[in-house]
Design an enzyme around this catalytic site. Structure first.
Site, short mmCIF file in Angstrom:
data_model
loop_
_atom_site.label_atom_id
_atom_site.label_comp_id
_atom_site.label_asym_id
_atom_site.label_seq_id
_atom_site.Cartn_x
_atom_site.Cartn_y
_atom_site.Cartn_z
N SER A 183 0.73 -1.19 -0.12
CA SER A 183 -0.08 -0.05 -0.11
C SER A 183 0.88 1.33 0.05
O SER A 183 0.48 2.32 -0.35
CB SER A 183 -0.89 0.26 1.26
N HIS A 192 -2.07 -3.23 -6.56
CA HIS A 192 -2.40 -3.25 -5.23
C HIS A 192 -4.29 -3.48 -5.06
O HIS A 192 -4.97 -2.70 -5.62
CB HIS A 192 -2.38 -1.58 -4.85
N GLU A 230 -5.17 -1.19 -8.38
CA GLU A 230 -4.12 -0.38 -9.01
C GLU A 230 -2.94 -1.28 -9.40
O GLU A 230 -2.39 -1.94 -8.88
CB GLU A 230 -3.74 0.72 -8.10
N ASN A 286 -5.07 6.04 -2.32
CA ASN A 286 -4.60 6.51 -1.14
C ASN A 286 -4.60 7.84 -0.96
O ASN A 286 -4.68 8.73 -0.20
CB ASN A 286 -3.73 5.83 -0.31
P1 NAD Z 1 -1.33 -10.27 7.02
O1 NAD Z 1 -0.54 -9.96 8.32
O2 NAD Z 1 -2.74 -10.34 7.19
O3 NAD Z 1 -0.71 -11.58 6.22
C1 NAD Z 1 0.70 -11.52 5.84
C2 NAD Z 1 0.94 -13.05 5.85
O4 NAD Z 1 2.25 -13.03 5.14
C3 NAD Z 1 1.19 -13.76 6.89
O5 NAD Z 1 0.31 -15.08 6.90
C4 NAD Z 1 2.60 -14.08 7.17
O6 NAD Z 1 2.92 -15.38 7.80
C5 NAD Z 1 2.92 -13.83 5.68
N1 NAD Z 1 4.62 -13.69 5.63
C6 NAD Z 1 5.28 -12.85 6.41
N2 NAD Z 1 6.47 -12.80 5.72
C7 NAD Z 1 6.48 -13.64 4.87
C8 NAD Z 1 7.52 -14.22 3.98
N3 NAD Z 1 8.75 -13.36 3.98
N4 NAD Z 1 7.17 -15.07 3.39
C9 NAD Z 1 6.06 -15.81 3.20
N5 NAD Z 1 5.06 -15.19 3.92
C10 NAD Z 1 5.24 -14.32 4.87
O7 NAD Z 1 -1.07 -8.65 6.08
P2 NAD Z 1 -2.17 -8.46 5.00
O8 NAD Z 1 -3.14 -7.39 5.58
O9 NAD Z 1 -2.81 -9.52 4.15
O10 NAD Z 1 -1.31 -7.36 4.30
C11 NAD Z 1 -0.25 -8.10 3.29
C12 NAD Z 1 0.17 -6.93 2.18
O11 NAD Z 1 -0.95 -6.07 1.80
C13 NAD Z 1 1.02 -5.79 3.06
O12 NAD Z 1 1.92 -5.35 2.07
C14 NAD Z 1 -0.13 -4.94 3.24
O13 NAD Z 1 0.55 -3.30 3.45
C15 NAD Z 1 -0.93 -4.83 1.94
N6 NAD Z 1 -2.13 -4.34 1.99
C16 NAD Z 1 -2.87 -4.56 3.00
C17 NAD Z 1 -4.40 -4.22 3.18
C18 NAD Z 1 -5.13 -4.58 4.20
O14 NAD Z 1 -6.26 -3.53 4.42
N7 NAD Z 1 -4.89 -5.44 5.12
C19 NAD Z 1 -4.77 -3.47 1.94
C20 NAD Z 1 -3.98 -3.28 0.85
C21 NAD Z 1 -2.54 -3.54 0.87
#
Ligand code: NAD
Length: 508
Positions: free
Chosen positions: A125, A146, A158, A196
């Protein structure tokens, strides 16, 4: 070797099976794509599969999916025990922890596993796609992809081009996005990308209006909903996003744009985070959710009874004056038609971007009897009324009673250049114009992204056209004059088109 990204049998690798990864895996499999799903924690992959199955079963229960489809969709998702299984993927998208070094390290590992033709995409993000790509041997195949939470419901993604991303790579991701049933919008790698970035106006100006003591947060939200027709006001939105997450985004975009004054936050948000008031997720943010329902601290105030007193509407802003006269005439409010107000009249001005004080002084009207009404927005949802520090309380009250007599709720706010909604909306429009001017995205994509990603009733450029680019420009110029701050400078994209009489969607 370039791959055929439009072939029927595409395989998408998803690394990270958390909130976002499982959503992406689900919509890809639903669209008939093969999915390889990997998480550093094997239990997270299993949990994701279970969660996806639950969502699909719910769709069957609601009659939106055939039972047979569930097994077929799940069969398309292959849980992997290691990254090695990603070797044959056409695209690998990462949704791991939001940490640049972790993402760079993952892409390096993937480059050692996948062929040169595999697209490496990041769901980040806030991090720079260009900085991520710079760690790779083939940076041209790295792009941002994204998605928004919850992925199946937020039907937009995006596609972000870093400095070295191949056009063919972003084209392929846009086509795959559409195939997955989402709208794909193309963005340059700039802080906040489109959505954003475009949302800064709503949050930063909402906070600013509150911090100036013009209105409390619940009143600001009510005005944005009922007058300006947004689904949510800025404080409801902050509570939904979580103030801790929102604070990070607010500060990161502000600083990545080198303290751009338009995005400057107020200290209020940090203070609320320090107090643990995160919003819905902690049960209490701006609103209190502990009883199960959002609790508004300022329930709709009871309007004073209407007294029979004439209203004289200043003709200085003819469009707004005519709209207000029409509404009040239909509600049987007594209007004076003379060139000047009689001695008993309540004087009403309908300024654009001016406060009541400035409008009445400029027009030579009696400050003690002058109030202002916001006429930039339709008058049938909610009316915003304000006086100046010199307005007599009896006049303000009488105006309140008369404006509310027809049953439309009235919010009384303190004197403000641009009331509440004018300020927030012109910031939204001018920021979207800056996004277009900076060629971060084309106008149509800006509007699509904002409507789908933020749920705004219209895209910000379309909204500017509907309200009138020339009027938006007037509000901004007056705000800039009132505050002497570059925060309110009109975007050059906007002022050019307003003066030429062109749509804000007009490209050049
Ligand atoms: P999350 O914490 O729910 O999930 C992340 C997962 O990645 C976990 O299960 C973790 O075990 C795994 N992980 C961490 N490091 C790892 C690695 N090196 N190799 C393999 N697996 C790994 O996080 P999320 O909310 O799904 O966010 C993930 C990404 O998406 C981030 O970059 C976040 O900024 C982005 N994002 C999140 C949202 C949101 O609203 N949650 C929205 C848009 C983008």
């Amino acid at each position: 070797m370039r791959r055929e990204y439009n072939s029927e049998a595409l395989t998408i690798g998803v690394v990270g099976a958390g909130t976002m990864g499982r959503g992406i895996a689900q919509i890809a499999a639903q669209a008939g794509l093969r999915v390889c799903l990997y998480d550093a924690r094997a239990e997270a992959t299993q949990a994701a599969l279970g969660a996806i199955e639950k969502v699909l079963v719910r769709l069957v229960d609601k009659g939106r999916m055939e039972q047979a489809a569930v097994a077929a969709i799940l069969a398309r998702i292959a849980p992997l025990g290691s990254l090695q299984g990603m070797a044959d993927c056409d695209v690998v998208v990462e949704a791991i922890v939001e940490d640049l070094e972790a993402k760079r390290g993952l892409f390096q590992e993937l480059e050692a596993i996948c062929g040169e033709g595999t697209i490496l995409a990041s769901n980040t993000s806030s991090l720079s796609i260009t900085a991520m790509a710079a760690a790779c041997e083939y940076p041209h195949r790295v792009a941002g992809w994204h998605f928004f939470n919850p992925v199946p419901l937020m039907r937009v993604a995006e596609v972000i081009e870093g400095a070295l991303t191949d056009r063919a790579v972003s084209d392929a991701l846009l086509a795959i996005t559409e195939r997955m049933g989402h709208a794909g919008v193309r963005a340059r790698d700039m802080p906040g990308f489109i959505i954003n970035h475009a949302n800064r106006g709503m949050t930063s100006e909402g906070l600013r209006v509150q911090s100036e003591g013009i209105a409390d947060f619940a009143t600001i939200d009510s005005i944005m909903r009922d007058a300006a027709n947004f689904r949510m006001g800025p404080f409801q939105l902050l509570d939904l996003l979580g103030l801790d997450v929102a604070e990070t985004v607010i500060e990161s975009i502000y600083n990545q744009f080198y303290q751009e004054p338009r995005f400057r936050p107020t200290p209020l948000i940090r203070q609320r985070v320090a107090a643990g008031l995160y919003g819905r997720k902690s049960g209490h943010g701006f609103y209190d959710y502990r009883s199960g329902e959002p609790e508004s601290p300022s329930a709709e105030p009871v309007a004073p009874a209407a007294v029979d007193r004439p209203i004289w509407i200043s003709p200085a802003e003819p469009v707004g004056a005519a709209a207000l006269a029409e509404a009040l005439t239909a509600e049987n409010v007594r209007l004076e038609q003379g060139e000047a107000p009689s001695n008993e009249a309540i004087i009403v001005v309908t300024p654009l971007g001016q406060d009541t004080s400035t409008a009445c002084l400029e027009q030579g009207l009696d400050p003690a009897r002058t109030v202002a009404v916001d006429t930039l927005f339709p008058l049938n949802g909610r009316r915003t009324l304000m006086g100046s520090p010199a307005t007599g309380a009896d006049y303000l009250q009488a105006a309140h009673g008369l404006l509310a007599a027809g049953g439309v709720p009235v919010s009384v706010v303190r004197d403000s250049p641009g009331f509440v909604a004018q300020r927030v909306v012109v910031l939204i429009v001018t920021i979207a114009c800056d996004i277009a001017q900076q060629r971060i995205a084309v106008p149509a994509d800006i509007d699509t992204a904002v409507k789908r990603g933020l749920g705004y009733p219209q895209g910000p450029l379309e909204m500017g056209d509907a309200l009138g680019a020339a009027r938006i420009l007037r509000v901004l110029e007056n705000l800039e004059r009132a505050y002497a701050e570059p925060r309110y400078r009109p975007s050059i994209w906007l002022s050019r088109r307003a003066r030429l009489g062109l749509s804000l969607l007009q490209e050049d």
